[in-house]
Design a protein around this motif. Structure first.
Motif, PDB file in Angstrom:
ATOM      1  N   ARG A 189      48.609  38.849  29.517  1.00 21.41           N
ATOM      2  CA  ARG A 189      49.016  39.584  28.316  1.00 21.41           C
ATOM      3  C   ARG A 189      48.317  38.950  27.113  1.00 21.41           C
ATOM      4  O   ARG A 189      48.564  37.780  26.799  1.00 21.41           O
TER       5      ARG A 189
ATOM      6  N   PHE B 115      44.218  43.085  33.961  1.00 18.93           N
ATOM      7  CA  PHE B 115      44.443  42.830  35.379  1.00 18.93           C
ATOM      8  C   PHE B 115      43.110  42.747  36.117  1.00 18.93           C
ATOM      9  O   PHE B 115      42.254  43.615  35.974  1.00 18.93           O
TER      10      PHE B 115
ATOM     11  N   GLU C 238      47.321  44.287  28.234  1.00 15.71           N
ATOM     12  CA  GLU C 238      47.452  43.465  29.431  1.00 15.71           C
ATOM     13  C   GLU C 238      46.226  43.714  30.311  1.00 15.71           C
ATOM     14  O   GLU C 238      45.802  44.864  30.487  1.00 15.71           O
TER      15      GLU C 238
ATOM     16  N   ILE D 120      44.334  45.031  45.141  1.00 12.38           N
ATOM     17  CA  ILE D 120      45.440  44.109  44.949  1.00 12.38           C
ATOM     18  C   ILE D 120      45.289  43.525  43.551  1.00 12.38           C
ATOM     19  O   ILE D 120      44.287  42.896  43.246  1.00 12.38           O
ATOM     20  N   PHE D 121      46.291  43.724  42.724  1.00 13.43           N
ATOM     21  CA  PHE D 121      46.194  43.291  41.335  1.00 13.43           C
ATOM     22  C   PHE D 121      46.666  41.850  41.180  1.00 13.43           C
ATOM     23  O   PHE D 121      47.625  41.424  41.829  1.00 13.43           O
ATOM     24  N   GLY D 122      45.998  41.158  40.288  1.00 14.24           N
ATOM     25  CA  GLY D 122      46.486  39.862  39.871  1.00 14.24           C
ATOM     26  C   GLY D 122      47.733  40.020  39.026  1.00 14.24           C
ATOM     27  O   GLY D 122      48.160  41.137  38.702  1.00 14.24           O
ATOM     28  N   THR D 123      48.326  38.915  38.661  1.00 15.38           N
ATOM     29  CA  THR D 123      49.587  38.930  37.929  1.00 15.38           C
ATOM     30  C   THR D 123      49.433  39.428  36.503  1.00 15.38           C
ATOM     31  O   THR D 123      50.415  39.745  35.856  1.00 15.38           O
ATOM     32  N   GLY D 124      48.217  39.517  36.030  1.00 14.69           N
ATOM     33  CA  GLY D 124      47.985  40.054  34.695  1.00 14.69           C
ATOM     34  C   GLY D 124      47.992  38.977  33.633  1.00 14.69           C
ATOM     35  O   GLY D 124      48.645  37.937  33.761  1.00 14.69           O
TER      36      GLY D 124
END
Lengths: 111, 112
Positions: free
Chosen positions: B107, B90, B88, B101-105
């Protein structure tokens, strides 16, 4: 050698029973972070310390508290864990805005 | 408010295919830009970073990313993926507030 160490790796707690997760670092970084990561979701920032200054995210529930007694250690206290608090909790450190180093995480289960 | 958008949530590729993952962020000013990778069962690791200078940055394992300031984007690329790239990914910009602040990722699954 592990640089950001989280203990324990797995924690099982009872509904409503206070629990503390710990994080230590050997990097002498001035910033420490706590993130909550639920399955298949991005890490969500709960709060961070810049040196001794505590910065809470606006949407972090009051149920979550943190302590940083010195540069090396940081604790996450969950005062009354609910089933919705079951997650992976990630500690990270950084030197100002340089890259963040993450620990292995603590997987919290609430029963 | 700061926000990060990753456009691709799930990507499935065959080995040797090319990869591009999009990342856009909303805040202006000076930002440092990061891509992190999380392999199955492992902790988050830095893939690459951009602070300043050449907007095309190279990271580990053949990954690269391009910062396009006018588009507020920092897209991740790899010319030829391998099965071991299954993970995954990010995107995580930072600003002067000292937080990532992380993005939604995204996969990624690479088929052998």
């Amino acid at each position: 050698d592990a640089m950001v160490i989280q203990n324990p790796r797995y924690q099982v707690t009872q509904f409503g029973k206070p629990v503390t997760l710990s994080c230590s670092q050997t990097l002498n970084h001035n910033v420490m972070y706590w993130y909550q990561q639920k399955s298949s979701q991005a890490p969500k920032l709960l709060f961070h310390y810049y040196d001794k200054d505590f910065n809470n995210e606006a949407d972090t529930p009051d149920n979550f508290q943190s302590r940083r007694p010195n540069t090396s250690f940081c604790f996450l206290d969950i005062r009354s864990p609910g089933l919705g608090d079951a997650a992976m909790y990630l500690c990270a450190t950084s030197r100002d805005l340089a890259e963040a180093f993450f620990g292995q995480g603590t997987r919290l289960t609430v029963v | 408010a700061q926000s990060v958008s990753q456009h691709n949530h799930h990507v499935i590729l065959s080995e040797a295919a090319s990869l591009e993952l999009g990342c856009n962020y909303s805040y202006g000013g000076t930002v440092n830009l990061f891509w992190y990778v999380q392999y199955p069962g492992q902790h988050l690791q830095l893939l690459l970073k951009y602070f300043s200078g050449d907007p095309l940055v190279k990271g580990i394992k053949g990954f690269e990313a391009e910062f396009i300031k006018s588009k507020f984007s920092f897209n991740l690329r790899k010319p030829s993926v391998q099965w071991s790239d299954t993970a995954e990914y990010f995107c995580a910009p930072t600003s002067g507030t000292y937080k990532y602040i992380f993005g939604t990722g995204t996969r990624l699954k690479v088929l052998a």
